[in-house]
Design a protein around this motif. Structure first.
Motif, mmCIF file in Angstrom:
data_model
loop_
_atom_site.group_PDB
_atom_site.id
_atom_site.type_symbol
_atom_site.label_atom_id
_atom_site.label_comp_id
_atom_site.label_asym_id
_atom_site.label_seq_id
_atom_site.Cartn_x
_atom_site.Cartn_y
_atom_site.Cartn_z
ATOM 1 N N GLY A 106 0.820 -1.217 0.000
ATOM 2 C CA GLY A 106 0.000 0.000 0.000
ATOM 3 C C GLY A 106 0.847 1.257 0.000
ATOM 4 O O GLY A 106 0.560 2.221 -0.726
ATOM 5 N N LEU A 107 1.897 1.267 0.819
ATOM 6 C CA LEU A 107 2.819 2.409 0.834
ATOM 7 C C LEU A 107 3.455 2.602 -0.543
ATOM 8 O O LEU A 107 3.554 3.727 -1.049
ATOM 9 C CB LEU A 107 3.909 2.187 1.887
ATOM 10 C CG LEU A 107 3.488 2.238 3.361
ATOM 11 C CD1 LEU A 107 4.658 1.828 4.249
ATOM 12 C CD2 LEU A 107 3.007 3.631 3.752
ATOM 13 N N LEU A 108 3.898 1.490 -1.130
ATOM 14 C CA LEU A 108 4.556 1.551 -2.436
ATOM 15 C C LEU A 108 3.622 2.104 -3.510
ATOM 16 O O LEU A 108 3.985 3.023 -4.261
ATOM 17 C CB LEU A 108 5.045 0.152 -2.822
ATOM 18 C CG LEU A 108 5.593 -0.024 -4.245
ATOM 19 C CD1 LEU A 108 6.768 0.905 -4.501
ATOM 20 C CD2 LEU A 108 5.984 -1.486 -4.478
ATOM 21 N N LEU A 109 2.413 1.582 -3.586
ATOM 22 C CA LEU A 109 1.471 2.023 -4.617
ATOM 23 C C LEU A 109 1.059 3.482 -4.412
ATOM 24 O O LEU A 109 0.930 4.248 -5.373
ATOM 25 C CB LEU A 109 0.230 1.130 -4.599
ATOM 26 C CG LEU A 109 0.432 -0.309 -5.097
ATOM 27 C CD1 LEU A 109 -0.812 -1.142 -4.810
ATOM 28 C CD2 LEU A 109 0.737 -0.320 -6.593
ATOM 29 N N THR A 110 0.852 3.871 -3.158
ATOM 30 C CA THR A 110 0.449 5.245 -2.865
ATOM 31 C C THR A 110 1.528 6.237 -3.268
ATOM 32 O O THR A 110 1.243 7.294 -3.837
ATOM 33 C CB THR A 110 0.122 5.393 -1.365
ATOM 34 O OG1 THR A 110 -0.903 4.460 -1.023
ATOM 35 C CG2 THR A 110 -0.355 6.800 -1.042
ATOM 36 N N LEU A 111 2.780 5.884 -2.955
ATOM 37 C CA LEU A 111 3.903 6.751 -3.335
ATOM 38 C C LEU A 111 4.077 6.801 -4.847
ATOM 39 O O LEU A 111 4.190 7.885 -5.441
ATOM 40 C CB LEU A 111 5.197 6.238 -2.702
ATOM 41 C CG LEU A 111 5.484 6.627 -1.262
ATOM 42 C CD1 LEU A 111 6.629 5.787 -0.717
ATOM 43 C CD2 LEU A 111 5.834 8.111 -1.152
ATOM 44 N N ASN A 112 4.100 5.632 -5.449
ATOM 45 C CA ASN A 112 4.384 5.548 -6.877
ATOM 46 C C ASN A 112 3.347 6.286 -7.715
ATOM 47 O O ASN A 112 3.691 7.045 -8.627
ATOM 48 C CB ASN A 112 4.455 4.071 -7.300
ATOM 49 C CG ASN A 112 4.626 3.902 -8.791
ATOM 50 O OD1 ASN A 112 5.244 4.728 -9.462
ATOM 51 N ND2 ASN A 112 4.085 2.830 -9.325
ATOM 52 N N ARG A 113 2.065 6.111 -7.382
ATOM 53 C CA ARG A 113 1.011 6.711 -8.202
ATOM 54 C C ARG A 113 0.515 8.053 -7.654
ATOM 55 O O ARG A 113 -0.503 8.578 -8.098
ATOM 56 C CB ARG A 113 -0.159 5.723 -8.353
ATOM 57 C CG ARG A 113 0.229 4.398 -9.001
ATOM 58 C CD ARG A 113 1.000 4.567 -10.319
ATOM 59 N NE ARG A 113 0.223 5.262 -11.306
ATOM 60 C CZ ARG A 113 -0.553 4.663 -12.208
ATOM 61 N NH1 ARG A 113 -0.646 3.338 -12.236
ATOM 62 N NH2 ARG A 113 -1.231 5.374 -13.074
ATOM 63 N N LYS A 114 1.275 8.609 -6.685
ATOM 64 C CA LYS A 114 0.997 9.969 -6.165
ATOM 65 C C LYS A 114 -0.456 10.112 -5.699
ATOM 66 O O LYS A 114 -1.122 11.120 -5.945
ATOM 67 C CB LYS A 114 1.285 11.017 -7.254
ATOM 68 C CG LYS A 114 2.599 10.836 -8.027
ATOM 69 C CD LYS A 114 3.811 11.068 -7.208
ATOM 70 C CE LYS A 114 5.081 11.159 -8.067
ATOM 71 N NZ LYS A 114 5.388 9.954 -8.862
ATOM 72 N N LEU A 115 -0.958 9.099 -5.008
ATOM 73 C CA LEU A 115 -2.371 9.062 -4.644
ATOM 74 C C LEU A 115 -2.755 10.132 -3.629
ATOM 75 O O LEU A 115 -3.887 10.650 -3.670
ATOM 76 C CB LEU A 115 -2.735 7.671 -4.110
ATOM 77 C CG LEU A 115 -2.548 6.500 -5.090
ATOM 78 C CD1 LEU A 115 -3.044 5.209 -4.469
ATOM 79 C CD2 LEU A 115 -3.265 6.772 -6.414
ATOM 80 N N ILE A 116 -1.849 10.459 -2.721
ATOM 81 C CA ILE A 116 -2.161 11.493 -1.725
ATOM 82 C C ILE A 116 -2.362 12.844 -2.412
ATOM 83 O O ILE A 116 -3.350 13.548 -2.159
ATOM 84 C CB ILE A 116 -1.041 11.607 -0.669
ATOM 85 C CG1 ILE A 116 -0.826 10.265 0.050
ATOM 86 C CG2 ILE A 116 -1.354 12.714 0.327
ATOM 87 C CD1 ILE A 116 -1.992 9.789 0.864
#
Length: 336
Positions: free
Chosen positions: A110-120
């Motif tokens: 989850g951390l990886l995907l959130t960072l990679n796809r700039k979800l925040i």
């Protein structure tokens, strides 16, 4: 058994009470175990602590003087307990060896995907009806090389998940997992070689003298520019000052952490109205390519249930003068 539960959080108390079924007499205390709070254990036969508690030699000696015979950890990691001191003073210590490897590994993803796809950032924009896509570019995980440092229970789940994304898998551990090699094509490397090749590095090792500041400036300088580092293991596996330098230089492209080496006294508590003096966490929080969660990787219904049930099991064994296979002091005795 009369038990004082330190660091008792509202979210875990119902799970502990359900698992206990009124077998043991519990008192819940919000404060974590420390030299100052140890006095609260007077009159208790056992104490239960989380990773935020500190059972140093001084604390364990105090607990012994107060009549405490048992410490049950509501966690896997036990670097916050001096096991040799516990053995010396005759206090038995047990942990929860595997409450939910899936919870930790899935949080790392989850951390990886959130960072990679700039979800925040994307969600922040959407909240103000800004749907501009500039500066939101990520990358495919498919065909990327991920280095998994520590291939025990959690690292093995992480391997399985990342294999599903189509990643090339590199591993580092003192013991190679043959099943991961056969099923997922894991290639074991030296830590230096892994750091040179990996696009993503995910940490899943315990904290001990060998892994303290395992990732430091020397290794960071050998990493691929733009590498993503994920840490759901223990905070001090990273040399945070060196990691900050790596982020500023661009060698580290993004960092996702659920743990922090100075988290004791900081995590698990609302400090929104406090003045924070920890310069490292302030610097990390200010960086747009850093994602921090407050040691919540374990926070699933399944994990909380398993933690509570194993904690009660350890107390049940001791109350019946039986050994629990989760005892850590027995291992120390055997190796001394």
């Amino acid at each position: 058994m009369k038990t004082l539960v330190y660091s008792a959080k509202d979210f875990e108390i119902p799970y502990l009470e359900k698992a206990n079924c009124k077998k043991h007499e519990f008192t819940f205390l919000e404060a974590s175990l420390s030299s100052e709070s140890a006095v609260k254990a007077i009159g208790y036969e056992a104490v239960s602590i989380s990773s935020s508690g500190k059972a140093s030699t001084i604390v364990i000696e105090k607990l012994k003087d107060f009549g405490v015979k048992y410490i049950t950890l509501r966690a896997v990691g036990h670097d916050n307990v001096n096991l040799k001191a516990a053995n010396t003073f005759g206090i038995k210590v047990a942990n929860v060896p595997a409450y939910s490897p899936c919870a930790i590994a899935e949080h790392a993803v989850g951390l990886l995907l959130t960072l990679n796809r700039k979800l925040i950032e994307a969600n922040k924009r959407a909240k103000s009806f800004n749907f501009n896509l500039n500066n939101l570019i990520g990358f495919d995980l498919n065909n990327k090389t991920i280095g998994i440092v520590g291939t025990g229970k959690i690292g093995a789940i992480m391997t399985k998940i990342m294999h599903g994304f189509g990643c090339e898998l590199l591993g580092y551990d003192i013991v190679e997992n043959e099943e991961l090699i056969k099923k997922y094509g894991m290639q074991y490397q030296s830590l230096e070689a892994l750091c040179k090749k990996a696009d993503i590095i995910s940490l899943h090792v315990p904290l001990n003298s060998e892994t303290h500041h395992l990732i430091d400036e020397d290794l960071i300088d050998k990493m691929k520019p733009g590498v993503v580092i994920i840490n759901t293991a223990r905070g001090a596996v990273l040399n945070t000052e060196d990691v900050i330098k790596g982020l500023r230089s661009g060698i580290i492209g993004a960092l996702g952490i659920d743990v922090y080496e100075k988290e004791r006294g900081l995590f698990f508590t609302n400090h929104s109205n406090d003045i924070i003096t920890d310069e490292m966490i302030i610097k990390l929080n200010a960086m747009p390519n850093v994602l921090i969660t407050g040691h919540q990787a374990f926070l699933t219904e399944e994990a909380l249930t398993n933690i509570a049930e194993t904690t009660i099991y350890n107390l049940d064994c001791w109350s019946k003068n039986r050994e629990t296979e989760n005892e850590l002091t027995k291992t120390v005795t055997e190796t001394v």
